[in-house]
Design an enzyme around this catalytic site. Structure first.
Site, PDB file in Angstrom:
ATOM      1  N   ASP A 128      -1.935  53.542  34.703  1.00 29.04           N
ATOM      2  CA  ASP A 128      -1.456  55.064  34.413  1.00 29.04           C
ATOM      3  C   ASP A 128      -0.577  55.530  35.440  1.00 29.04           C
ATOM      4  OD1 ASP A 128      -1.599  57.213  33.130  1.00 29.04           O
ATOM      5  OD2 ASP A 128      -3.546  57.984  33.664  1.00 29.04           O
TER       6      ASP A 128
ATOM      7  N   THR B 156       4.522  59.727  32.280  1.00 32.74           N
ATOM      8  CA  THR B 156       4.939  61.201  31.721  1.00 32.74           C
ATOM      9  C   THR B 156       6.441  61.500  31.932  1.00 32.74           C
ATOM     10  OG1 THR B 156       4.215  62.320  33.662  1.00 32.74           O
ATOM     11  CG2 THR B 156       2.653  62.340  31.735  1.00 32.74           C
TER      12      THR B 156
ATOM     13  N   ARG C   6      -5.430  67.069  23.369  1.00 30.07           N
ATOM     14  CA  ARG C   6      -6.344  67.263  24.266  1.00 30.07           C
ATOM     15  C   ARG C   6      -6.694  68.471  24.394  1.00 30.07           C
ATOM     16  NH1 ARG C   6      -4.389  65.091  29.713  1.00 30.07           N
ATOM     17  NH2 ARG C   6      -5.538  63.130  28.999  1.00 30.07           N
TER      18      ARG C   6
ATOM     19  N   LYS D 109      -1.928  58.596  25.318  1.00 28.07           N
ATOM     20  CA  LYS D 109      -1.346  57.230  25.808  1.00 28.07           C
ATOM     21  C   LYS D 109      -2.771  56.390  26.371  1.00 28.07           C
ATOM     22  CE  LYS D 109       1.269  59.360  28.847  1.00 28.07           C
ATOM     23  NZ  LYS D 109       1.028  60.696  28.320  1.00 28.07           N
ATOM     24  N   THR D 110      -3.606  57.044  27.151  1.00 29.39           N
ATOM     25  CA  THR D 110      -4.622  56.345  27.482  1.00 29.39           C
ATOM     26  C   THR D 110      -5.778  55.866  26.319  1.00 29.39           C
ATOM     27  OG1 THR D 110      -5.036  57.656  29.533  1.00 29.39           O
ATOM     28  CG2 THR D 110      -6.817  56.693  28.714  1.00 29.39           C
TER      29      THR D 110
END
Length: 345
Positions: free
Chosen positions: A117, A166, A225, A72-73
């Site tokens: 965020d 999230t 990640r 997302k980032t």
């Protein structure tokens, strides 16, 4: 092995601390065409951005939802890069008051991208201010106090909010409805993770064997990640104890050292399964009792270990408590009790 300065020592947790984000920065794709996976979201977002560029206007606000660690980032940074616009980064927890958000919004330039965020954690007064800013491109600055206070409207240049969450279900409907595009990111397939690993290995300048990439991808819980984190640990092992090549043998040996098994389970995951199967006969057992059995806080078991165990069909949640599914017994190499538990017996 705890990471220095990190709150979460596990290699297979999808959260990231400051050190992790710094390590990720070098591996992030810079453009949409470099972004691996999320084919549907990528295609939809490409249309939104191309149309906005063609009209010479800021695109609609974008909401990205999904589990942590899926990009997302990265997509927020790509949106700014594709638009050729500056990116302003902040987060819901960092904005405690409406004035904090007003200060950020009033300093935005035309076309700038504001990345929020954990947007579901915005304070309620800040949410209400954001409604007006997103829809009407203005903020109301309150001057004075008490009965003499007055609101002065301040116009804002057109900008784009990119929100990431999230927990999309926690967003109030008025805020969610102000996003013109909503994209949900799903977990990656092993094939997509292999492509991520090959790209990352190239950026790191280390040779990665095809079967080693498949091995690491299979233990990465569908999360880029985690895949990149494991890749860096395998690289460390190959540098210190191997010949520098990331082979299948090196990958397996490194992940054994770091206690990540073939399914991607770590020490806590296996402790939960072992306690559930051997101490409680497969359950059902309450969360608090299970947490005491593994020496962890109930919140840690519920938020850190359970989501993956449930998703993989190893643990089930019932009104009476947690139960071990057939896959848990098989993964541990154990035989379920002859009488079965209340769910299967």
């Amino acid at each position: 092995m705890p990471a220095p300065g990190g709150d979460d020592p596990s290699l297979v947790r999808s959260a990231a601390d400051d050190l992790e984000r710094a390590a990720e920065a070098a591996l992030r794709p810079r453009r949409l065409e470099e972004f691996v996976g999320q084919r549907v979201v990528r295609e939809q977002l490409s249309l939104v951005l191309q149309a906005a560029l063609g009209r010479g206007r800021a695109p609609d606000h974008v909401l990205l939802s999904g589990p942590p660690g899926l990009g997302k980032t990265t997509l927020a940074m790509i949106i700014a890069a594709e638009l050729g616009a500056p990116l302003r980064v902040t987060s819901g927890p960092a904005i405690q008051h409406a004035g904090d958000l007003a200060a950020v919004l009033s300093s935005l330039d035309e076309g700038e991208v504001l990345f929020l965020d954990e947007i579901h954690r915005l304070a309620r007064p800040a949410e209400e201010l954001l409604y007006v800013a997103m829809e009407d491109f203005r903020v109301d600055v309150v001057v004075g106090k008490g009965a003499g206070a007055s609101a002065i409207p301040l116009s804002l240049p057109p900008f784009t909010v990119v929100g990431a969450t999230t927990r999309a279900g926690l967003l109030p409907a008025p805020l969610r409805d102000r996003f013109g595009f909503t994209g949900h990111l799903d977990f990656y397939s092993s094939e997509e993770l292999e492509r991520v690993l090959v790209r990352s290995a190239g950026l790191l300048g280390v040779p990665l064997a095809t079967d080693a990439a498949a091995e690491i991808a299979g233990r990465s819980r569908g999360t880029p990640r985690i895949a990149n984190r494991l890749l860096r640990r395998v690289r460390d092992w190959a540098q210190v104890r191997g010949d520098g090549t990331l082979s299948l043998a090196a990958a397996r040996a490194a992940l054994e050292v770091y206690e990540v098994d073939a399914l991607g389970l770590d020490r806590l995951d296996r402790a939960v399964l072992t306690a559930l199967c051997t101490r409680f006969g497969g359950g059902p057992v309450g969360l608090t009792t299970l947490a005491v059995a593994v020496g962890e806080e109930p919140e840690t078991v519920e938020t850190v270990a359970e989501p993956f165990l449930v998703r993989e069909g190893l643990v089930g949640r019932t009104p009476r408590g947690r139960v071990a599914m057939p896959g848990a017994w098989a993964h541990l190499g154990l035989t379920p009790p002859a009488a079965g538990n209340t769910l299967f017996g």
